[in-house]
Design a protein around this motif. Structure first.
Motif, PDB file in Angstrom:
ATOM      1  N   LYS A 151     -13.237 -34.700-103.572  1.00 55.90           N
ATOM      2  CA  LYS A 151     -13.876 -33.695-102.527  1.00 55.90           C
ATOM      3  C   LYS A 151     -16.186 -33.806-102.246  1.00 55.90           C
ATOM      4  CE  LYS A 151     -10.837 -30.089-103.646  1.00 55.90           C
ATOM      5  NZ  LYS A 151     -11.003 -28.895-104.022  1.00 55.90           N
ATOM      6  N   GLY A 152     -16.539 -33.371-101.379  1.00 55.85           N
ATOM      7  CA  GLY A 152     -17.814 -33.320-101.159  1.00 55.85           C
ATOM      8  C   GLY A 152     -18.307 -34.483-100.245  1.00 55.85           C
ATOM      9  N   LYS A 153     -19.218 -35.184-100.322  1.00 56.07           N
ATOM     10  CA  LYS A 153     -19.998 -36.100 -99.679  1.00 56.07           C
ATOM     11  C   LYS A 153     -20.832 -36.703-100.558  1.00 56.07           C
ATOM     12  CE  LYS A 153     -20.828 -32.762 -95.723  1.00 56.07           C
ATOM     13  NZ  LYS A 153     -21.053 -32.481 -94.399  1.00 56.07           N
ATOM     14  N   GLU A 213     -24.915 -39.611 -94.880  1.00 57.50           N
ATOM     15  CA  GLU A 213     -24.080 -38.860 -95.233  1.00 57.50           C
ATOM     16  C   GLU A 213     -22.774 -39.119 -95.007  1.00 57.50           C
ATOM     17  OE1 GLU A 213     -24.945 -35.075 -97.475  1.00 57.50           O
ATOM     18  OE2 GLU A 213     -24.340 -35.036 -95.331  1.00 57.50           O
ATOM     19  N   MET A 214     -21.754 -39.682 -95.915  1.00 54.50           N
ATOM     20  CA  MET A 214     -20.380 -39.695 -96.301  1.00 54.50           C
ATOM     21  C   MET A 214     -18.840 -39.050 -96.591  1.00 54.50           C
ATOM     22  SD  MET A 214     -19.390 -43.708 -95.397  1.00 54.50           S
ATOM     23  CE  MET A 214     -21.125 -44.237 -94.560  1.00 54.50           C
ATOM     24  N   LYS A 215     -18.772 -38.711 -95.956  1.00 55.78           N
ATOM     25  CA  LYS A 215     -17.513 -37.336 -96.422  1.00 55.78           C
ATOM     26  C   LYS A 215     -16.101 -37.647 -97.347  1.00 55.78           C
ATOM     27  CE  LYS A 215     -14.754 -36.761 -92.965  1.00 55.78           C
ATOM     28  NZ  LYS A 215     -15.475 -37.019 -90.505  1.00 55.78           N
ATOM     29  N   ALA A 216     -15.877 -37.253 -98.527  1.00 53.39           N
ATOM     30  CA  ALA A 216     -14.623 -37.171 -98.932  1.00 53.39           C
ATOM     31  C   ALA A 216     -13.134 -37.244 -97.856  1.00 53.39           C
ATOM     32  CB  ALA A 216     -14.570 -35.912-100.335  1.00 53.39           C
ATOM     33  N   SER A 231     -12.635 -45.903 -96.372  1.00 52.25           N
ATOM     34  CA  SER A 231     -11.767 -44.356 -96.735  1.00 52.25           C
ATOM     35  C   SER A 231     -10.516 -44.503 -95.564  1.00 52.25           C
ATOM     36  CB  SER A 231     -12.385 -43.153 -95.874  1.00 52.25           C
ATOM     37  OG  SER A 231     -13.116 -43.508 -94.555  1.00 52.25           O
ATOM     38  N   GLU A 239     -14.712 -44.551 -92.466  1.00 47.32           N
ATOM     39  CA  GLU A 239     -16.025 -44.194 -92.781  1.00 47.32           C
ATOM     40  C   GLU A 239     -15.777 -45.278 -94.512  1.00 47.32           C
ATOM     41  OE1 GLU A 239     -18.847 -40.372 -91.711  1.00 47.32           O
ATOM     42  OE2 GLU A 239     -17.256 -40.117 -93.213  1.00 47.32           O
ATOM     43  N   ASP A 263     -23.182 -38.804-104.949  1.00 48.01           N
ATOM     44  CA  ASP A 263     -22.701 -37.547-104.168  1.00 48.01           C
ATOM     45  C   ASP A 263     -24.109 -36.649-103.409  1.00 48.01           C
ATOM     46  OD1 ASP A 263     -23.037 -35.179-105.994  1.00 48.01           O
ATOM     47  OD2 ASP A 263     -21.774 -37.044-107.031  1.00 48.01           O
ATOM     48  N   SER A 310     -23.253 -33.281-102.916  1.00 45.32           N
ATOM     49  CA  SER A 310     -22.872 -32.196-102.749  1.00 45.32           C
ATOM     50  C   SER A 310     -22.798 -32.123-104.458  1.00 45.32           C
ATOM     51  CB  SER A 310     -21.309 -32.565-101.902  1.00 45.32           C
ATOM     52  OG  SER A 310     -21.033 -32.683-102.224  1.00 45.32           O
TER      53      SER A 310
END
Length: 306
Positions: free
Chosen positions: A202-204, A233-236, A262, A266, A273, A275
């Motif tokens: 979870k998070g970025k 900035e890449m996301k989970a 991913s 990404e 992280d 976040s």
């Protein structure tokens, strides 16, 4: 090499200083051929070792593009032909015709079987300047890379591993730096190496990708390097392959290096992280028994090693 139980205790103590919640235990390695990993090997156990190949001085201040390596050859060099290799490196610009981040995930060739290349490449998309993440084998058939790589190798077997869960970052250190500095603090002069895989669930995260064009001007400072790199900035979820050595025993090592991929397009080089409140990490690690230093640069510097 410390026992898994000892390492679990050491790491849990260190992580609790940097995360709101941290649990480290010894478990059976999950089947890494399954989602979300989809690796070509089931585990990270069996004759675990680390290889530091080439180095940042072959990339900056100016690139030495003739520095090209092969993962099948590395497997033989580290006395483990057929090794399952994970880690972080640069692509072979000879093969791709450009520069990019390499996320090696390869079951190297043995006498009985050809190599299975599950690697990814993260590059700058020429269309929109965003991230273009591709499976290496969708375009290329070799196992080459260039300039530098930090690699964790094993027989790819199931077995006992260290499971790390960490949620809610309260400190300044990123997940990998926290693990490494915890080991350095505890083991001091004695270098302890570790590799494996972890998921940012979870998070970025802050991730960089090198530009397709090498810099024409020498990159002499960290500021030069950061201005040249492209940050995102890449996301989970992001699946990450870290290689960690607690301290350099005088081999000009890169002591931590982590690349990620991913299933949503990404990936690249993990920094931290972004976040801290919501981030969740889940990792599986194994301490290495041996360290190999391959093609160490004669002329060196410490620029660009973050």
């Amino acid at each position: 090499v410390p026992s898994l139980e000892e390492l679990a205790g050491v790491l849990q103590k260190g992580l609790k200083e940097n995360f709101a919640d941290a649990q480290v235990s010894v478990v059976d390695c999950p089947d890494l051929t399954q989602e979300p990993f989809n690796f070509p090997a089931k585990g990270i156990c069996g004759k675990p070792r680390i290889a530091d190949v080439g180095g940042v001085p072959y990339l900056i201040p100016l690139p030495q593009k003739e520095k090209v390596y092969d993962l099948n050859t590395v497997a033989k060099d580290i006395e483990l032909p057929g090794a399952f290799i994970l880690g972080a490196g640069a692509v072979s610009s000879r093969v791709l015709g450009r520069n990019a981040e390499f996320i090696p995930i390869v079951q190297t060739k043995s006498e009985k079987k050809p190599a299975v290349n599950g690697s990814y490449v993260a590059q700058i998309n020429p269309a929109d300047k965003g991230c273009l993440l591709e499976k290496y084998s969708s375009k290329y058939t070799d196992c080459e890379f260039g300039l530098l790589a930090n690699l964790y190798a094993s027989e790819g077997q199931p077995g006992k591993v260290i499971e790390v869960k960490a949620n809610g970052r309260t400190g300044e250190l990123n997940f990998v730096s926290c693990l490494r500095q915890t080991l350095e603090k505890h083991y001091g002069e004695k270098p302890v190496g570790m590799g494996g895989t972890f998921i940012i669930q979870k998070g970025k995260a802050k991730i960089h990708i090198m530009p397709p064009e090498f810099s024409a001007c020498p990159l002499n400072t960290n500021e030069d390097v950061n201005n040249w790199l492209k940050f995102f900035e890449m996301k989970a979820p992001l699946i990450c392959q870290p290689v960690i050595v607690s301290r350099d025993p005088g081999f000009d090592l890169r002591v931590e290096h982590t690349h990620c991929f991913s299933h949503h397009g990404e990936g690249g080089h993990y920094h931290e992280d972004t976040s801290p409140d919501s981030v969740q990490y889940l990792g599986y690690f194994q301490p290495a028994e041996l360290l190999f230093r391959i093609d160490r640069p004669q002329e060196t510097h410490l620029t660009g090693r973050d």
